[in-house]
Design an enzyme around this catalytic site. Structure first.
Site, PDB file in Angstrom:
ATOM      1  N   TRP A 127       0.845  -1.207   0.000  1.00 42.25           N
ATOM      2  CA  TRP A 127       0.000   0.000   0.000  1.00 42.25           C
ATOM      3  C   TRP A 127       0.877   1.253   0.000  1.00 42.25           C
ATOM      4  O   TRP A 127       0.528   2.274  -0.573  1.00 42.25           O
ATOM      5  CB  TRP A 127      -0.898  -0.011   1.238  1.00 42.25           C
ATOM      6  N   HIS A 128       2.052   1.148   0.637  1.00 47.19           N
ATOM      7  CA  HIS A 128       2.920   2.318   0.745  1.00 47.19           C
ATOM      8  C   HIS A 128       3.540   2.715  -0.581  1.00 47.19           C
ATOM      9  O   HIS A 128       3.935   3.863  -0.757  1.00 47.19           O
ATOM     10  CB  HIS A 128       4.047   2.061   1.761  1.00 47.19           C
ATOM     11  N   GLY A 129       3.669   1.790  -1.485  1.00 47.88           N
ATOM     12  CA  GLY A 129       4.285   2.178  -2.754  1.00 47.88           C
ATOM     13  C   GLY A 129       4.323   1.018  -3.715  1.00 47.88           C
ATOM     14  O   GLY A 129       4.318  -0.149  -3.314  1.00 47.88           O
TER      15      GLY A 129
END
Lengths: 471, 913
Positions: free
Chosen positions: A325-327
């Site tokens: 989700w972060h990248g």
């Protein structure tokens, strides 16, 4: 227009004045907030507003559809459609390029051609936060935890509300949308506390996080080979602190600004580096995301109520997806995976040795140290631009090259301040807030100006964007 | 408004009013919350708008234009007028200043060695991509005449000293002291400049080195290795800097407790000098060379106050390490290491956070004493980045920057009035704004302009590093291209190398503009007049390359450069690789020679042979193609083995020719080929009144063959000239026919008929002549005679063979006098002037070996190379040198060939169906 800029502060003051001038009138205050939110986002880049508008329209129709039918199957279909459409947005704009690159590298040995040119898609600012918040609303409506009776504009404002739109926190409908129709109030004490919170956020971001970032994190992570092992280790610790002060500073500003308009956001951090184990860490770190992952992913997967292997699988799944989700980079999956493995290890330890209800001070200290160490070490993967770079950083850190000559006294000082501020009893913070609240208005203004002067002198010139803005 | 939020609203309003009021009040800048609102700089309205409205709404582009940032696009174009304007505005000397056109001769690359040139060309390509520019140094004027015209430019002492080094007229090193900030501390920029200057002008040693490295990590540069950890280090950039003690060296290394040591690798240094402080306390420094105690010095002051002092130590030849052990209370500043020989010594002192104000913190007396003691020819000041940063933080003002730089320049000029000084502008840098955008850091250009003015007023030269980098905004392009660190300020290694490359070439161009050539002759590099002189050869090569089964013969005549076979072997190998190998060609008869080993040729002689050569004999007479002949008495025999140790398997048909002389009374030669006697040939027609050349030809099969020629007992003596092997397959035959010490006069004096007969038998398409180096060594050479004889020789041979011709000019020939000084060979200039004319008159192409070596004093540079390329006689090259020269020759020859083909292609296509 980042929330630690003078433009943002001027913008907030202008919106504040307009909002409270018309706050008794529902439509007027909704218009002020919606117009301000659209303006705020459009200053970054206007195009994604069309995407968000389309997304909200689809979700709103599905929510209304759920409200009008009693058929469980139809309701389920609508919520699934909503989840798919939102995840489709995320997949399309955020992960398509990653999937293309991965397919290129995986299929190359079989001589299967995959599009070689990058898609060059623009990643809308705050898309990850938007999608998770959108899903939370439709699922909550499906579960009966949120009302489907909100208007389209309420729905749109809920998704675009400017204090949180770019980097969260992820707010549930019950915590924001439900209050749109209530006439807002702001007591002098609450207003002062909100300003205090904004001020604390600015200090966290502009003084502590940015000084650590530009003072040691950026140069060392930029060329680790040019620094000693000890300096690399200090940079890893400094990044761990920077990330907390950056994101929690942003969250403080977001919560303080929301409070100025009479809205109360849930806390996003609870001094995470004092956690005694990794579960506790995740309960204290980016709590709006952690609780989302728990409520909308971990529990639907079965949570803790399944077999032991399945629980571990669930943990791994949540952490890997949470990492991604972060990248759109597999290193985030690696980072999440390592945390997942560590969480499974802790869980297994508890299963086999039992969880100590009241551990002694030595155990607490060891637990805190081990947890912090794991967090620091995995942050390297999080910060490095790619895995190769991360490997170089680890290699340099473990090379045993002594020396700390490149750690400036200001950086040492800021690390000390960061650690102290993290560890000091909450009571001191509350006392400071209370002191600020009790100040007469002119004194409070003087205090704020002095704070601004202090920030001007102590902050770095190279003011940096929020780390979480990229997610 | 509701009463409840009124309190918060008032707080906000009062805060804003207070902040605005303080910002506009006449207070010191540090008490202003928003310093950009100062009243004395423009009206308030636009400033408030700029403060409140985001950049995107003000119509400002925070980032450079997309074409400058797109990774795949070319860098933004930089109109010539823009760069010219920069130069014109600051350069009173007109044509001297300005922007050198890119990628044209004259940018300063001329006399770099091949490896350095290769890396320089890579940096040139990078420069093109980045839109960086060649900006000339603005020389300014350090000494004016009474009438106001400039008598001496700002770099004159330096360029004059370089000229002395170039002419070998200087017995002391040329020292450069380069002071700066963090850009200098990493030593990458200065390393490029240092290495290239030392390559061009020789190395005078490592120069100034600190006692110990300033940072524990990072690149270990310009310092000794401390053997203990008790050194106390104080720098001028520290908050508590060492007041009243340190000079330009900037850092004090002190001891007060247990003895502290440091060690230096000497790298050929013969002189070491310790820079230290005398002070009223007992202290001593013990030198040790290769671990053996040498000199011991006391650092106690005779005077009452501390003073900069120096202690010199002569080092024995071959010494490897120098150690220092400081005991008691001492303060050391550094050590210089020099070879004692003339050459470049490039000192760098880079302090992180360095700026003019920091160097002004140095004790003036120590600064002056240390700088005078160093006797630099040039002092470079490379600060400004931190000044621009402080300006952007409003911690300093433009006036302060000007004052401080003026004071620093004045201090440097006062300390070393005889040295040149060069001021560099700061480079471009970027910052992240409050809204997270990457923008160009303000003030770099302003600081650069101030420095330009200060330099001009102070009599220093000025180099606009910012313009060279590509102007304002270039930092963001450099960041995108990975040439700048993420801190947006410091270049990465490649970026630093590019900056060093640009500065070096600017210095080189400044030197070239002021330097009178030692040999005042045009000596252009590259192959001259190839079109049309080599048209036939190139056409034949092209047909060969297109698949036609052709033999292309090239015969090279010359002196020792040719006789060494290294050059011709390398050229043959390169051409054969492209066009095919049709055999080794001609080998003269002679004694065993290791020079032939590389070509897999073995010569042997048994019995009474005499090898005579043309240059030691009276004019006339029959000589082999190399100018030698082997005269054997009865019973003598010689052999020539071709292609020794060649792999079996490939068995081409071929032809083995034996060149001998029929003369009255001579014995008949017995010839065996590969051990098999060949039938005796019919005797020469009677009556034989004069010697004639006889060429016998034998068919052979296979790669390797041996021919043995014996003089039978009972007859007269016989003369053998040589043998040649060719295969009946398409390709190149490259004959090497050289006579050490020969000149064009030598060749001209040989029997023309015999020589031309042999040469015609070699069927050359191209004759390559390499005479001239020996002529250059002759005192009082008659240039007209050389021109006449050489032209006649070439014309005659061309008529005899129908071949085209190419003349190679001499290598850079130097000679050393009794004092050890090198000067040009006495007739080098005449030869260099004559040979191109000979080529022109005889219709030949011309290639200057000296220009290919690097031109003026290339031999000295080739001698200094590691491994050496030139021999210490100043005439000949080493094997690597000849190979490198051959590579340059082939490159130029093939470039001309390819260009000819390219030109011919459209015509060919146009003429087709």
């Amino acid at each position: 227009m980042l929330s630690h800029s003078l433009q943002y502060l001027a913008f907030v003051i202008a919106v504040f004045a307009a909002y409270w001038a018309v706050h008794r009138h529902y439509a007027a205050r909704m218009f002020v907030l919606l117009a301000a939110s659209v303006y705020f986002y459009a200053v970054f880049t206007p195009f994604p507003l069309l995407i968000f508008l389309a997304g909200v329209t689809v979700d709103h129709l599905l929510v209304k559809g759920m409200a009008r039918t009693d058929s469980p199957g139809t309701r389920k279909l609508f919520v699934v459609l909503s989840i798919v459409s939102n995840l489709g947005l995320l997949a399309g704009f955020k992960y398509l390029e990653l999937l293309r690159k991965t397919a290129v590298s995986l299929l190359a040995p079989w001589h299967i051609d995959v599009r070689a040119e990058p898609f060059h898609l623009l990643l809308p600012v705050g898309l990850s936060f938007y999608v998770f918040q959108a899903i939370s609303y439709t699922v909550d409506v499906y579960r009966g935890k949120a009302s489907a009776e909100h208007s389209f504009f309420e729905h749109l404002l809920y998704m675009l509300f400017f204090p949180r739109v770019v980097s969260g926190p992820i707010v549930r409908a019950s915590e924001l949308m439900a209050h749109f129709r209530e006439e807002p109030t702001l007591s002098p004490d609450d207003g002062a506390r909100a300003l205090f919170r904004v001020a604390v956020g600015l200090v966290k971001k502009l003084i502590i996080a940015d000084v650590l970032g530009s003072g040691i994190v950026d140069p060392v992570f930029g060329s680790p080979h040019a620094y000693s092992s000890a300096e690399c280790a200090v940079a890893a610790v400094a990044y761990t602190l920077e990330l907390y002060y950056d994101f929690s500073g942003y969250s403080d500003i977001a919560m303080g600004v929301a409070a100025l308009f009479g809205f109360r956001f849930p806390e996003n951090f609870a001094r995470p580096y004092l956690a005694k184990n990794l579960f506790e860490f995740w309960n204290r770190w980016h709590m709006s995301l952690s609780s989302w992952l728990r409520d909308y992913l971990y529990i639907p997967l079965g949570g803790n109520r399944r077999s032991k292997p399945r629980v571990c699988f669930n943990l791994m799944m949540v952490m890997v997806l949470g990492g991604l989700w972060h990248g759109a980079d597999w290193r985030f999956a690696v980072w999440g995976g390592v945390h997942g493995v560590a969480l499974c290890a802790v869980r297994c330890w508890w299963w086999f040795r039992g969880k100590t209800s009241e551990p002694g001070p030595v155990r607490v200290a060891l637990g805190m140290l081990a947890t912090f160490t794991l967090v620091v070490l995995t942050r390297v993967v999080f910060r490095a631009p790619d895995m190769t770079h991360a490997a170089e950083f680890y290699a340099r850190m473990l090379a045993g090259v002594p020396g700390l000559a490149n750690v400036a006294p200001l950086v040492w000082g800021m690390i000390a301040v960061a650690v102290a501020a993290h560890a000091l009893p909450l009571k001191l913070y509350e006392l400071s807030a209370e002191l600020f609240v009790r100040m007469p208005v002119p004194v409070r203004a003087v205090a704020l100006v002095l704070l601004g002067l202090g920030i001007r002198h102590l902050s770095t010139m190279e003011t940096r964007p929020y780390v979480y803005l990229q997610f | 408004m509701d009463l409840k939020p009124t309190s918060t609203g008032w707080t906000l309003a009062l805060t804003v009013l207070l902040a605005l009021g303080l910002s506009l009040a006449p207070l010191p800048v540090q008490f202003r919350p928003i310093p950009s609102l100062r009243q004395d700089e423009g009206t308030l309205g636009p400033k408030l708008v700029a403060l409140v409205l985001p950049a995107s709404l003000r119509g400002k582009k925070a980032r450079p234009p997309p074409d400058a940032l797109a990774p795949d696009s070319a860098p933004a174009a930089h109109p010539e007028s823009e760069s010219s304007a920069v130069a014109e505005s600051a350069a009173p000397e007109g044509p001297d200043a300005g922007v050198a056109p890119a990628a044209v001769p004259g940018i300063g690359l001329e006399d770099l060695s091949a490896p350095t040139l290769a890396s320089a060309l890579e940096l040139e390509a990078l420069r093109e991509r980045m839109g960086a520019r060649h900006v000339d140094i603005e020389l300014n004027c350090r000494k004016a005449r009474a009438d106001g015209t400039c008598e001496e430019d700002g770099l004159a002492p330096f360029t004059r000293a370089l000229g002395e080094l170039r002419a070998d007229a200087r017995r002391t090193p040329v020292r450069v002291v380069h002071l700066g900030d963090s850009l200098v501390a990493s030593d990458y920029i200065t390393d490029v400049v240092r290495e290239r200057l030392q390559e061009r002008f020789g190395s005078g040693g490592r120069g100034f080195l600190y006692i110990h490295r300033l940072a524990q990590a990072g690149r270990a540069t310009r310092a000794g290795t401390a053997s203990t950890e008790g050194w106390k280090m104080e720098r001028l950039v520290d908050t508590n800097w060492p007041k009243d003690r340190v000079g330009w060296t900037g850092v004090a290394f002190s001891t007060s407790g247990p003895a502290q040591g440091t060690r230096y690798a000497l790298d050929g240094a013969r002189v070491a000098e310790l820079y230290f402080l005398t002070q009223p306390a007992n202290g001593a420094v013990q030198f040790a060379v290769d671990g053996k105690p040498a000199q011991r010095i006391q650092t106690r002051a005779i005077a009452s106050k501390p003073e900069a002092a120096f202690a010199r130590l002569t080092l024995p030849e071959g010494a490897k390490t120098l150690s220092l052990l400081a005991s008691g209370k001492t303060e050391l500043h550094g050590v210089t290491l020099e070879t004692g020989a003339p050459g470049i010594v490039y000192d760098t002192v880079g302090l992180l956070g360095g700026m003019a104000e920091v160097y002004l913190r140095a004790q003036p007396a120590a600064f002056r004493a240390q700088l005078r003691h160093r006797k630099p020819s040039l002092v470079v000041l490379m600060v400004g980045g931190n000044e621009a940063f402080f300006l952007s933080r409003e911690r300093t003002t433009l006036d302060e920057v000007r004052t401080q730089m003026t004071a620093l320049v004045a201090r440097v000029r006062e300390a070393t009035p005889e040295a040149a000084c060069l001021v560099l502008s700061p480079i471009d840098a970027g910052v992240r704004t409050m809204s997270g955008e990457l923008v160009t850091r303000r003030h770099s250009a302003e600081v650069g302009q101030i420095f330009r003015e200060v330099a001009r007023e102070g009599g220093c030269a000025f180099y606009d590093t910012l313009a060279a980098m590509g102007g304002e905004g270039s930092a963001l392009r450099w960041l995108e291209a990975g040439l700048l660190l993420e801190d947006l300020v410091h270049p990465r290694v490649r970026g630093s190398n590019l900056l060093g490359h640009l500065l070096d070439l600017a210095l080189q161009r400044a030197f070239a503009r002021r330097h009178a050539p030692l040999v005042n002759v045009e000596d252009d590099p590259g192959l001259q007049n190839a079109d049309p002189s080599l048209a036939g050869t190139f056409a034949k090569l092209h047909r060969r390359e297109s698949g036609e089964a052709l033999r292309v013969g090239i015969a090279q005549l010359g002196a020792s450069h040719t006789a060494a076979h290294i050059f011709t072997d390398a050229v043959r190998e390169a051409l054969a690789k492209r066009f095919g190998d049709a055999g080794r060609g001609f080998i003269s008869a002679g004694k065993a020679s290791p020079r032939l080993d590389a070509g897999h040729v073995v010569r042997a002689m048994t019995g009474p042979w005499t090898v005579e050569d043309a240059k030691e004999s009276p004019p006339g007479g029959i000589w082999g193609l190399s100018g030698t002949r082997a005269v054997g008495a009865p019973g003598a025999s010689l052999s020539i083995q071709f292609c020794k140790d060649c792999p079996a398997g490939d068995a081409p048909a071929g032809r083995l020719d034996v060149y001998a002389v029929d003369q009255p009374g001579a014995g008949a030669l017995e010839v065996t080929v590969d051990g098999e006697p060949v039938p005796a040939e019919a005797p020469p027609p009677e009556p034989l009144t004069a010697p004639t050349v006889r060429i016998r030809s034998f068919p052979v099969t296979g790669l390797g063959h041996t021919v043995r020629v014996s003089v039978p007992e009972g007859g007269g003596s016989a003369t053998v000239l040589g043998a040649a092997l060719e295969y009946e397959r398409p390709g190149i035959v490259y004959d090497a026919m050289g006579l050490p010490g020969a000149t064009a006069f030598t060749a001209k004096a040989m029997d023309a008929t015999a020589l031309d007969t042999q040469l015609a038998a070699r069927r050359p398409d191209l004759l390559v002549y390499w005479y001239g180096t020996n002529e250059a060594g002759e005192e009082g050479l008659d240039a007209a005679a050389l021109h006449q004889d050489y032209t006649a020789l070439v014309s005659r041979m061309r008529r005899a063979t129908g071949a085209e011709c190419l003349i190679i000019g001499p290598t850079d020939r130097l000679r050393q006098d009794a004092t050890g000084r090198w000067t040009e060979a006495p007739s080098l200039a005449k030869v260099l002037a004559t040979l191109p004319q000979v080529a022109k008159d005889a219709g030949c192409a011309y290639w200057s070996a000296r220009a290919a070596m690097g031109g003026e004093r290339a031999m000295q540079r080739w001698q200094r190379q590691e491994p050496p390329l030139g021999l210490t006689d100043g005439v000949h090259l080493t094997q690597t040198g000849y190979e490198r020269l051959a590579a340059a020759f082939v490159k130029d020859l093939m470039s001309a060939y390819d260009a000819t083909n390219k030109k011919a292609e459209p015509t060919a296509r146009a003429g087709g169906p």
